[in-house]
Design a protein around this motif. Structure first.
Motif, PDB file in Angstrom:
ATOM      1  N   VAL A  45       0.831  -1.210   0.000  1.00  0.00           N
ATOM      2  CA  VAL A  45       0.000   0.000   0.000  1.00  0.00           C
ATOM      3  C   VAL A  45       0.866   1.261   0.000  1.00  0.00           C
ATOM      4  CG1 VAL A  45      -1.968  -1.098   1.128  1.00  0.00           C
ATOM      5  CG2 VAL A  45      -0.171  -0.058   2.526  1.00  0.00           C
ATOM      6  N   ARG A  46       2.163   1.078   0.021  1.00  0.00           N
ATOM      7  CA  ARG A  46       3.122   2.177  -0.116  1.00  0.00           C
ATOM      8  C   ARG A  46       4.039   1.860  -1.293  1.00  0.00           C
ATOM      9  NH1 ARG A  46       3.377   4.669   5.038  1.00  0.00           N
ATOM     10  NH2 ARG A  46       1.216   4.790   5.744  1.00  0.00           N
ATOM     11  N   LEU A  47       4.425   2.871  -2.045  1.00  0.00           N
ATOM     12  CA  LEU A  47       5.238   2.654  -3.224  1.00  0.00           C
ATOM     13  C   LEU A  47       6.587   2.031  -2.850  1.00  0.00           C
ATOM     14  CD1 LEU A  47       4.607   5.968  -5.199  1.00  0.00           C
ATOM     15  CD2 LEU A  47       3.330   3.816  -5.300  1.00  0.00           C
ATOM     16  N   ASP A  48       6.978   1.003  -3.580  1.00  0.00           N
ATOM     17  CA  ASP A  48       8.247   0.336  -3.358  1.00  0.00           C
ATOM     18  C   ASP A  48       9.326   1.073  -4.156  1.00  0.00           C
ATOM     19  OD1 ASP A  48      10.488  -1.337  -3.394  1.00  0.00           O
ATOM     20  OD2 ASP A  48       9.279  -3.148  -3.312  1.00  0.00           O
ATOM     21  N   PRO A  49      10.291   1.720  -3.489  1.00  0.00           N
ATOM     22  CA  PRO A  49      11.300   2.496  -4.230  1.00  0.00           C
ATOM     23  C   PRO A  49      12.057   1.666  -5.255  1.00  0.00           C
ATOM     24  CG  PRO A  49      11.417   2.956  -1.866  1.00  0.00           C
ATOM     25  CD  PRO A  49      10.487   1.800  -2.036  1.00  0.00           C
ATOM     26  N   ARG A  50      12.259   0.379  -4.976  1.00  0.00           N
ATOM     27  CA  ARG A  50      12.971  -0.480  -5.925  1.00  0.00           C
ATOM     28  C   ARG A  50      12.162  -0.654  -7.196  1.00  0.00           C
ATOM     29  NH1 ARG A  50      13.016  -5.602  -2.400  1.00  0.00           N
ATOM     30  NH2 ARG A  50      10.862  -4.876  -2.349  1.00  0.00           N
ATOM     31  N   LEU A  51      10.843  -0.859  -7.026  1.00  0.00           N
ATOM     32  CA  LEU A  51       9.995  -1.029  -8.202  1.00  0.00           C
ATOM     33  C   LEU A  51       9.814   0.290  -8.946  1.00  0.00           C
ATOM     34  CD1 LEU A  51       7.263  -3.429  -6.766  1.00  0.00           C
ATOM     35  CD2 LEU A  51       9.269  -4.004  -8.135  1.00  0.00           C
ATOM     36  N   VAL A  52       9.781   1.396  -8.204  1.00  0.00           N
ATOM     37  CA  VAL A  52       9.712   2.715  -8.858  1.00  0.00           C
ATOM     38  C   VAL A  52      10.945   2.923  -9.733  1.00  0.00           C
ATOM     39  CG1 VAL A  52       9.725   5.201  -8.473  1.00  0.00           C
ATOM     40  CG2 VAL A  52       8.257   3.735  -7.073  1.00  0.00           C
ATOM     41  N   ALA A  53      12.120   2.609  -9.177  1.00  0.00           N
ATOM     42  CA  ALA A  53      13.357   2.774  -9.924  1.00  0.00           C
ATOM     43  C   ALA A  53      13.413   1.856 -11.140  1.00  0.00           C
ATOM     44  CB  ALA A  53      14.558   2.509  -9.010  1.00  0.00           C
ATOM     45  N   ALA A  54      12.736   0.708 -11.043  1.00  0.00           N
ATOM     46  CA  ALA A  54      12.717  -0.241 -12.155  1.00  0.00           C
ATOM     47  C   ALA A  54      11.704   0.137 -13.227  1.00  0.00           C
ATOM     48  CB  ALA A  54      12.423  -1.645 -11.639  1.00  0.00           C
ATOM     49  N   GLY A  55      10.939   1.191 -12.988  1.00  0.00           N
ATOM     50  CA  GLY A  55       9.970   1.639 -13.977  1.00  0.00           C
ATOM     51  C   GLY A  55       8.633   0.948 -13.913  1.00  0.00           C
ATOM     52  N   ASP A  56       8.334   0.266 -12.824  1.00  0.00           N
ATOM     53  CA  ASP A  56       7.046  -0.412 -12.683  1.00  0.00           C
ATOM     54  C   ASP A  56       5.935   0.643 -12.631  1.00  0.00           C
ATOM     55  OD1 ASP A  56       4.751  -1.816 -11.723  1.00  0.00           O
ATOM     56  OD2 ASP A  56       6.058  -3.324 -10.839  1.00  0.00           O
ATOM     57  N   PRO A  57       4.912   0.551 -13.491  1.00  0.00           N
ATOM     58  CA  PRO A  57       3.851   1.564 -13.479  1.00  0.00           C
ATOM     59  C   PRO A  57       2.941   1.481 -12.267  1.00  0.00           C
ATOM     60  CG  PRO A  57       3.321  -0.200 -15.001  1.00  0.00           C
ATOM     61  CD  PRO A  57       4.726  -0.449 -14.551  1.00  0.00           C
ATOM     62  N   HIS A  58       2.946   0.353 -11.567  1.00  0.00           N
ATOM     63  CA  HIS A  58       2.111   0.186 -10.373  1.00  0.00           C
ATOM     64  C   HIS A  58       2.969  -0.507  -9.321  1.00  0.00           C
ATOM     65  CE1 HIS A  58      -1.582   0.321  -8.209  1.00  0.00           C
ATOM     66  NE2 HIS A  58      -1.874  -0.963  -8.285  1.00  0.00           N
ATOM     67  N   PRO A  59       3.903   0.216  -8.706  1.00  0.00           N
ATOM     68  CA  PRO A  59       4.964  -0.393  -7.900  1.00  0.00           C
ATOM     69  C   PRO A  59       4.529  -0.822  -6.505  1.00  0.00           C
ATOM     70  CG  PRO A  59       5.240   1.975  -7.936  1.00  0.00           C
ATOM     71  CD  PRO A  59       4.078   1.679  -8.839  1.00  0.00           C
ATOM     72  N   LEU A  60       3.555  -1.730  -6.467  1.00  0.00           N
ATOM     73  CA  LEU A  60       3.037  -2.248  -5.203  1.00  0.00           C
ATOM     74  C   LEU A  60       3.062  -3.771  -5.156  1.00  0.00           C
ATOM     75  CD1 LEU A  60      -0.153   0.024  -4.866  1.00  0.00           C
ATOM     76  CD2 LEU A  60       2.080   0.409  -3.809  1.00  0.00           C
ATOM     77  N   GLY A  61       3.669  -4.404  -6.134  1.00  0.00           N
ATOM     78  CA  GLY A  61       3.552  -5.850  -6.283  1.00  0.00           C
ATOM     79  C   GLY A  61       4.294  -6.643  -5.230  1.00  0.00           C
ATOM     80  N   GLU A  62       3.658  -7.730  -4.798  1.00  0.00           N
ATOM     81  CA  GLU A  62       4.259  -8.725  -3.916  1.00  0.00           C
ATOM     82  C   GLU A  62       3.743 -10.097  -4.340  1.00  0.00           C
ATOM     83  OE1 GLU A  62       4.946  -6.592   0.375  1.00  0.00           O
ATOM     84  OE2 GLU A  62       2.952  -7.378  -0.022  1.00  0.00           O
TER      85      GLU A  62
END
Length: 594
Positions: A413-430
């Motif tokens: 429910v909080r943006l994952d900085p690693r996924l943000v840096a990877a360009g994920d358009p919805h950086p909440l995945g687990e």
């Protein structure tokens, strides 16, 4: 493209200590952090050629084509990452499970009805007609237009005609959809008294006053509107989604079914105004053993509630004294979903609550009627769950060993900085998790054995359980936020002998929600299962129950405690093996004991 970026970002380091230990370390890191499937595949997680996967993905081959639309525009609006729910139900009465999925909408105006063709979806299961598991989208014909931004779904026979009705919760006005018994539903909300214009999440149908009609409890969440939206920030000072404490909670509601498709709000008279939080999950069950249904509510960021039915139309919140308001450290958590069942096999229902990352999912074991103990740590569930944010969940016997396992749909429910840096358009995945009950009070993390569905990193929310292909083992439906629905087909398979039952009321022909069924083995040991569709998060499950017997055991009789207090017994005979049998209230015999 984004998958490639994520895979590049998560490339394992190439330091190789003796014995190839770097590979095992990478696997453990991927398991803990919920990395994208490509990273976990490189780490070798769940890829043992000798391991039998418990589940395979079945949505593509069965025609279950749905991708949730959450309306995100980059503004990080609070509600956009909360839904959706999903449901297994037999809406057409043909004996196989159909699928309902809640759609989101546009948050630019969440109270505006979705555009044509963009609303909730109903998929008819064609198993009975074709002999093959396949779904047909019948939404356009079967469902009336949605009225708002969708959240959750509750299933129950409101009018007692033997066909399940639906209650759809929204950010905004809710909908009561009555089953017309011809394959279609009608919006019966106007004039029914069942609407709630606030932000509603989970709901449950249950007969709190035992008058034979299903009443309705609605969990409400937070006082959010576009006008009150606030910008929120991560510790890094980057924009992020808000937490629950930023917005005030709104009260839940209890609606009394007075017949004729009409409801009366009795929330104040029932005492539910005495306490409320940001409700996300709810389950109705007799948790103190007095034969009357109680309510357990999971609240986000505040104490959970155990509403004990006083048998006079009122409830008292006893969660603090009962030991299930807080965790074992006396702290509230970001509670979302609820699993319920008898995990320790002592005849009482236990509770499992999913929580925010850096907390832990909590297992509350019933130690006496109406009293619980947090046994998360001793059960082995604390450490594996601490790095994930859990939503939908269920207790179910997925491997057929007679012990209730646990499954959890995870998503940040909080943006994952690693996924943000990877360009994920919805950086909440687990990735999702599967825990096997070892039958001795402990669980092991069996996610790696779960198969490909447990190697994806998605934004899991709703979760429902049911035997979608009628083969005796339990399958799973998971709805993802801003992602595709997933159908997990159980390939573990049932044991040689299994028994499935549907408990119904003779007069109504409806599923007897709240009934408790005990299968007595030849050894005298009972196995207890309850009839319910609620729990989890925003979702509804198959009301049928399945028993798998321990190795070398035989079943002797069934005892059913019906809603309202009546008890009946049936002799278990060979004709009941490996099939579903209907238990009709009034058709059994008086039980032998107290």
């Amino acid at each position: 493209m984004f998958r490639g970026l994520a895979c590049a970002y998560y490339r394992p380091v190439t330091i190789r200590p003796q014995g190839g230990r770097w590979r095992r370390a990478a696997a453990l890191a991927a398991l803990a952090l919920g990395l994208p499937s490509c990273a976990r595949e490189r780490a070798g997680i769940g890829n043992s050629p000798t391991a039998q996967a418990w589940f395979t993905a079945g949505e593509a081959e069965t025609g279950l084509d749905f991708v949730h639309h959450n309306g995100m525009t980059g503004k990080l609006l609070f509600p956009e990452m909360m839904g959706p729910g999903c449901a297994f139900l037999d809406y057409d009465g043909d004996g196989d499970l159909d699928v309902f999925i809640v759609e989101g909408g546009e948050l630019s105006d969440p109270w505006r009805p979705p555009a044509a063709g963009k609303g909730n979806r109903l998929f008819r299961n064609d198993l009975r007609e074709s002999g093959k598991l396949h779904f047909t989208d019948v939404s356009a014909r079967a469902l009336p237009p949605a009225v708002g931004y969708g959240m959750g779904i509750a299933v129950g026979d409101v009018d007692g005609d033997g066909f399940p009705d639906l209650y759809v919760t929204n950010l905004g006005h809710n909908q009561l959809l009555l089953n017309r018994r011809d394959g279609t539903f009608v919006d019966a909300t106007p004039g029914s008294g069942a609407d709630d214009p606030r932000w509603s999440t989970s709901a449950t149908f249950f007969d709190y006053d035992r008058d034979g009609r299903l009443d309705l409890f609605i969990a409400n969440y937070a006082d959010w509107t576009l006008a009150t939206d606030r910008p929120c920030y991560a510790p890094s000072s980057a924009r992020d989604y808000c937490g629950p404490l930023v917005y005030s909670p709104v009260p839940d509601r209890l609606l009394h079914n007075v017949g004729g498709g009409r409801f009366v709000d009795v929330s104040l008279a029932a005492g539910l105004n005495a306490a409320y939080g940001r409700g996300l999950g709810v389950v109705a069950a007799d948790l103190d053993g007095d034969g009357w249904p109680d309510l357990y509510v999971a609240n986000d960021g505040t104490d959970n509630q155990l509403w004990i039915n006083q048998r006079n139309g009122t409830f008292v919140n006893n969660a603090l004294l009962a030991g299930c308001a807080f965790n074992d450290a006396g702290q509230p958590e970001g509670s979302m979903g609820i699993g319920i069942g008898d995990v320790d096999e002592n005849g009482d229902d236990d509770l499992f609550v999913t929580n925010f990352a850096d907390e832990k999912n909590d297992l509350y074991v019933s130690v006496a009627p109406g009293l619980f103990e947090d046994r998360t740590r001793v059960s082995g569930l604390a450490a594996p769950s601490r790095g994930f944010t859990g939503f939908g969940t269920a207790m179910a016997d997925f491997d057929g060993d007679s012990h209730l396992d646990l499954i959890v749909a995870n998503g940040k429910v909080r943006l994952d900085p690693r996924l943000v840096a990877a360009g994920d358009p919805h950086p909440l995945g687990e990735r999702n998790q599967l825990f096997r009950n070892l039958g001795n009070g402990t669980f092991e993390d069996a996610s790696a054995r779960g198969g490909p569905p447990f190697r994806r990193a998605e934004v899991g929310r709703g979760l429902a359980v049911g035997d979608v292909d009628n083969d005796g083992d339990l399958d799973v439906l998971i709805s993802n936020n801003a992602g595709p629905v997933r159908l997990l087909i159980n390939r573990k398979g049932p044991p040689a002998s299994w028994y499935g039952f549907r408990a119904i009321d003779r007069e109504r022909g409806s599923d007897a929600l709240g009934a408790r069924v005990r299968m007595i083995l030849a050894s005298g040991k009972p196995i207890v299962r309850s009839v319910h569709t609620d729990g989890s998060y925003l979702s509804a499950s198959d009301p049928r129950i399945v028993f798998y017997l321990p190795a070398g055991q035989e079943a002797r009789r069934l005892e059913v405690a019906w809603p309202g207090g009546k008890r009946e017994a049936w002799t278990v005979d060979p004709s009941m093996k490996n099939r579903y049998t209907t238990l009709t209230r009034g058709a059994g015999s008086p039980p032998a004991g107290p």
